[in-house]
Design a protein around this motif. Structure first.
Motif, PDB file in Angstrom:
ATOM      1  N   ASN A  82       0.810  -1.210   0.000  1.00 18.86           N
ATOM      2  CA  ASN A  82       0.000   0.000   0.000  1.00 18.86           C
ATOM      3  C   ASN A  82       0.849   1.268   0.000  1.00 18.86           C
ATOM      4  N   GLU A  83       2.184   1.100  -0.010  1.00 18.13           N
ATOM      5  CA  GLU A  83       3.078   2.242  -0.054  1.00 18.13           C
ATOM      6  C   GLU A  83       3.235   2.761  -1.478  1.00 18.13           C
ATOM      7  N   LYS A  84       3.936   3.847  -1.598  1.00 18.45           N
ATOM      8  CA  LYS A  84       4.246   4.432  -2.895  1.00 18.45           C
ATOM      9  C   LYS A  84       5.751   4.408  -3.097  1.00 18.45           C
ATOM     10  N   LYS A  87       8.483   6.142  -0.871  1.00 19.14           N
ATOM     11  CA  LYS A  87       8.049   6.145   0.527  1.00 19.14           C
ATOM     12  C   LYS A  87       7.958   4.707   1.023  1.00 19.14           C
ATOM     13  N   THR A  88       8.952   3.899   0.669  1.00 19.65           N
ATOM     14  CA  THR A  88       8.912   2.492   1.053  1.00 19.65           C
ATOM     15  C   THR A  88       9.340   2.312   2.504  1.00 19.65           C
ATOM     16  N   GLY A 198       7.171  -0.855 -10.254  1.00 17.12           N
ATOM     17  CA  GLY A 198       5.833  -0.362  -9.974  1.00 17.12           C
ATOM     18  C   GLY A 198       4.901  -1.388  -9.363  1.00 17.12           C
ATOM     19  N   PRO A 200       3.336  -3.658  -6.604  1.00 19.73           N
ATOM     20  CA  PRO A 200       3.300  -3.409  -5.144  1.00 19.73           C
ATOM     21  C   PRO A 200       4.240  -4.280  -4.321  1.00 19.73           C
ATOM     22  N   TRP A 223      -0.573   8.482   6.715  1.00 18.38           N
ATOM     23  CA  TRP A 223      -0.629   7.019   6.732  1.00 18.38           C
ATOM     24  C   TRP A 223      -1.613   6.519   7.799  1.00 18.38           C
ATOM     25  N   HIS A 266      -6.024  -3.493  -3.912  1.00 16.12           N
ATOM     26  CA  HIS A 266      -5.299  -3.991  -5.070  1.00 16.12           C
ATOM     27  C   HIS A 266      -5.971  -5.243  -5.623  1.00 16.12           C
TER      28      HIS A 266
END
Length: 928
Positions: A82-84, A87-88, A198, A200, A223, A266
């Motif tokens: 669910n991260e981007k 911003k892992t 890209g 997830p 978050w 997802h």
């Protein structure tokens, strides 16, 4: 706290959205009707009642009143996927922040839970979810639910920059610690190279150092607000509680927390690859290892159970094709496994092959590929498939013993509810397991494993080893009283040959645990030939006159039984965990192994190679490097306890061990008058005694030598030993001294002193180096049990650039606990409540009971040891506690052992002038 796990537990990551529920409770748990077939192992049933609060929180309640303990298992449907990008690592970092206090419970969460006796206390993060769990005494449930709900609804008001920086540092040290282990480099490379950019799953759960450094306070707020609402949460209460009481309490504590925003979920993205892609990396490891990975469908797809079965047949243990050929027959590998790791939107099928020293990794890869292709061509045999099914069903049967923690009943319900909305989803999985055919397994393998693999070779580094009413949160609930411990009594009988049998009945699950305890252990090894005890125990299952090694494995697996044999310092243990339905047959095989080991020469040669490889691995692991040399530094080289703590021995001794040595070991020590058989589980003396008489009655008694465990003097002064491990990201610092035996009069009290100093999360040294300085992921101290004098040692893995500073802090902490900073009444009270309130949670399973009773029997503790434990602990006073610490802990006579990159840390250590500094190698020999 535990950090992240790469794959889901018990195939629990399931590619579906949490389904909606009713606001009233619905009871579930009708018996599962078994279809006719070869197996008689029932699909386990975990009854539950389901509630859905108006704010969307899903509550599942399971009753189990065998001990006064309730498991609290909270699953948030959010993980690293669910991260981007950029911003892992945020899901995992936030897991840590959730332990740092909330607006109305502004204290360290683990510290607070330890004080109320919580056990199985932790939190984990994976790609798909974050969970928090603890088992608490029933009387402490309100307190724990208040705390759990407060961090869900009222966290952000106390998260400041200091807390963010502290937990960021802890996580980064965790990342260093993981990557500092042998093969630690593989995880990052596998993740980055098996998923497309890209995807997830294309970044690691722990994230990158750069992204962790960049995490900001606005990121934290976003978050939390997005992902930690009750409508994204499943809460399971399992144990000593009823559905009505559970609903009332959860409504009280969680009902006024507002729902979070709607969340996008997802969809499945398998990302099947084409072609073969390869990678190569060097690591400071003694053995080359190969990883081979395919992207496959995720959990609760039609393919998942079929690929699980395929993985078991291919590389799931001693009955697998990999083991039989690569490890056993051709001896190309020391380990060879296959796994099907199922996550929510995709899965990975992985082979892990570790080459035996001196064997080219290409040969191992070719042999493994040949076995894979053969299985894909013909499919598993009916017998192989039956063994795999039995193993999986037996594993699920054992789940019903435990209410909480990893893999317990609450975990099973939470995972199914989180990902499918159906807490019973595991039954569908097991039905598919039972119904699978060889043709279906073959088809699944060919569909998903024929193409698209990534191969990573890890080679040794060239230099070698080296809407509810608003709750008033202004006051915490009052703490409850300690629960009464009501363990099953130890029943005793003696067989006709003098073998002592001890039974503890536990009928919660149809499982019986047998432990043959032999008074021997590493201390029975001669100084000239260390490693015989551990090798002898390992060799037990390698064959009898009527059963070969592979046949033994196949028989146990066909019966759903687990077997193990191992040694500790003072004893040898032969363990059998059997299903009640197959107990008589399993006992027959068990007795044959205990009484009639053949010690076949060909198996001995193979296991000697394995043991030599294990020694090499120990000499590359920073912790194991220290533990190999510490005993001889404290006891002296001629003492029975002076051997490496693993019991593996030395390269020289293992190379010299012959079959006659093993035969002599067994003949000398394995006698009924030198053993006790401990039985724990679903049986009675009346039922089991005739079976044991039949199995062991012919075993003959005889004379047994006495082990010479002499008392030695404490070190005369402080000495610092340095072991070089070039390139280490961390230094591991051990502080060691001698302590009284396990059955000494002050043993219980010394355990409490250790809890305060380094034996718990809230201990002095962990609070200093982890929580205050954040130089380490975690430090601690322990008193490994022994019949004679014990080691008392602290272990502190710290970042390399803080080695000197950390050692300085440890020296200060030792001086403080020995009198410089006396233990306070508050510290003692916290340790007392932690030790006593947590006691009921330590006896849930047959294995836990067996371990406890083994401790009593091996170290000759009073039979009422655990019944009187609480009274003994609670009677301690600060004055008595400090007096014990002062006379036991010896700051001026510690032996320090530091393993790390000496080119970076040696000078600083020497400048401290703690005492004489000696450089040694991994065998403890002096180095100039």
């Amino acid at each position: 706290m535990t950090t992240f796990i790469r794959t889901s537990i018990l195939a629990a990551s399931i590619a579906m959205i949490v389904a909606g529920g009713l606001t009233q409770g619905v009871a579930h748990g009708a018996p599962v009707v078994q279809p006719a077939g070869k197996m008689d192992i029932a699909i386990p049933d975990v009854p539950y009642t389901k509630f859905v609060l108006k704010n969307g929180l899903t509550l599942l309640v399971h009753e189990d009143h065998k001990t006064p303990v309730v498991a609290i298992n909270t699953w948030y449907h959010v993980g690293s996927k669910n991260e981007k990008a950029g911003k892992t690592g945020f899901a995992h970092l936030f897991e840590h922040l959730m332990f740092s206090g909330s607006e109305n419970f502004n204290k360290g969460y683990i510290n607070a839970m330890e004080r109320i006796g919580a056990t199985n206390l932790n939190g984990t993060t994976n790609q798909d979810r974050t969970n928090y769990f603890e088992n608490v005494p029933t009387s402490m449930l309100d307190y724990a639910l208040f705390a759990e709900s407060d961090r869900m609804g009222y966290l952000l008001g106390v998260i400041d920059q200091k807390k963010l920086d502290l937990q960021r540092g802890v996580v980064q040290n965790e990342k260093r610690q993981r990557e500092n282990q042998p093969y630690g480099v593989a995880y990052q490379l596998l993740t980055e190279n098996t998923w497309p950019a890209g995807h997830p799953y294309s970044w690691t759960v722990i994230g990158s150092m750069k992204d962790l450094d960049a995490a900001s306070m606005p990121d934290v707020h976003e978050w939390f607000k997005s992902n930690y609402g009750p409508n994204n949460t499943t809460l399971v209460l399992a144990g000593d509680i009823t559905p009505d009481v559970a609903r009332q309490k959860v409504e009280k504590y969680f009902g006024d927390i507002p729902a979070g925003p709607p969340l996008a979920k997802h969809a499945a993205w398998i990302a099947k690859r084409t072609g073969t892609h390869r990678g190569l990396v060097q690591d400071r490891v003694p053995q080359a290892r190969l990883y081979r990975v395919w992207n496959v469908p995720g959990a609760h797809t039609a393919s998942e159970p079929l690929l699980d079965l395929a993985a078991h047949v291919l590389g799931g243990g001693k009955t697998s094709r990999f083991y039989k050929r690569l490890v056993y027959k051709e001896q190309l590998a020391t380990s060879a496994s296959a796994s099907n790791d199922s996550s929510e939107i995709a899965g990975q099928f992985e082979l892990t092959l570790t080459a035996r020293p001196g064997v080219d990794l290409g040969r191992v890869e070719a042999a493994g590929d040949e076995e894979l292709r053969t299985l894909m061509k013909s499919g598993p045999s009916a017998a192989e498939l039956e063994l795999a099914k039995t193993a999986i069903l037996a594993r699920y049967t054992r789940i019903v013993e435990r209410v909480g923690g990893f893999g317990g009943k609450s975990d099973l319900l939470a995972s199914c509810a989180t990902f499918t909305g159906n807490p019973d989803c595991y039954k569908d999985y097991l039905k598919r397991i039972k119904a699978a055919t060889p043709a279906q397994v073959k088809q699944a393998m060919n569909e998903w494993l024929s193409d698209g693999d990534y191969v990573l070779e890890v080679k040794p580094f060239p230099t070698g080893l080296s809407s509810t009413a608003k709750l008033d949160r202004s006051k915490e609930p009052a703490m409850g009283a300690p629960e009464t411990l009501n363990l099953p009594p130890m029943q005793r009988t003696t067989l006709s040959n003098g073998l002592n049998v001890v039974l503890a009945e536990r009928h919660a699950a149809p499982v019986v645990n047998f432990s043959m305890m032999v008074d021997s252990g590493y201390a029975a090894d001669s100084p000239e030939l260390p490693g015989v005890a551990s090798l002898s125990l390992r060799m037990l299952e390698e064959g009898t006159p009527t059963r070969g090694s592979l046949k033994i494995g196949e028989e146990f697996e066909s019966l759903g039984a687990n077997f193990s044999a191992n040694s500790n310092l003072d004893g040898g243990f032969v363990q059998l965990n059997a299903l009640k339905a197959t107990m008589p047959k399993a006992l027959a095989v068990y007795a044959d192994i205990v009484l009639h080991p053949a010690f076949p020469q060909n198996e001995l040669e193979r296991l000697k190679k394995d043991q030599l490889a294990a020694i090499q691995r120990e000499k590359s692991n920073p912790n194991a490097m220290a533990l190999r040399v510490i005993p001889s530094l404290l006891y002296g080289k001629d003492h029975a306890y002076s051997l490496p703590m693993s019991g593996t021995g030395t390269e020289t001794s293992v190379a010299r061990i012959s079959r006659d040595d093993l035969v002599n070991y067994h003949r000398t020590w394995f006698k009924p008058n030198n053993a006790t058989l401990l039985v724990v589980g679903d049986t009675t003396l009346a039922e089991v005694t005739p079976l044991l008489e039949k199995a062991f009655g012919g075993w003959k008694a005889g004379a047994v030598p006495k082990k010479n465990v002499v008392e030695v003097a404490q070190p005369a002064k402080t000495v610092v030993y340095l072991i070089d491990r070039p390139g280490s990201q961390q230094s591991v610092i051990y502080g060691v001294q001698l302590a009284p035996p396990r059955n000494s009069p002050d043993s219980v009290q010394l355990g409490v002193v250790n809890t305060i100093f380094g034996g718990s999360f809230s201990s002095r040294i962990n609070m200093n180096l982890r929580e205050d300085k954040h130089w380490s992921y975690g430090v601690g101290s322990q008193l490994p049990p022994a019949v004679g004098q014990r080691l008392y040692m602290s272990s502190s893995p710290v970042q390399t650039d803080k080695t000197r500073e950390s050692l300085h802090e440890l020296v200060m902490e030792y001086a403080n606990v020995a009198g410089g900073k006396p233990i306070t009444a508050a510290e003692l009270q916290d340790a007392q409540t932690n030790a006593t309130l947590g006691l009921p949670g330590s006896f849930e399973t047959a294995g836990q009971l067996s371990s406890a009773y083994s401790t009593i029997l091996q170290y000759k503790l009073p039979e009422n040891y655990f019944n009187t434990y609480t009274g003994t602990v609670m009677a301690m006073t600060p004055e008595q506690t400090n007096a014990l610490a002062a006379r036991t802990i010896m700051p001026g006579k510690l032996v320090w052992v530091v393993v790390g990159d000496m080119s970076r840390v040696e000078a600083g250590i020497r400048e401290m002038k703690l005492g004489e500094v000696r450089k040694i190698d991994v065998d403890g020999n002096p180095v100039q």
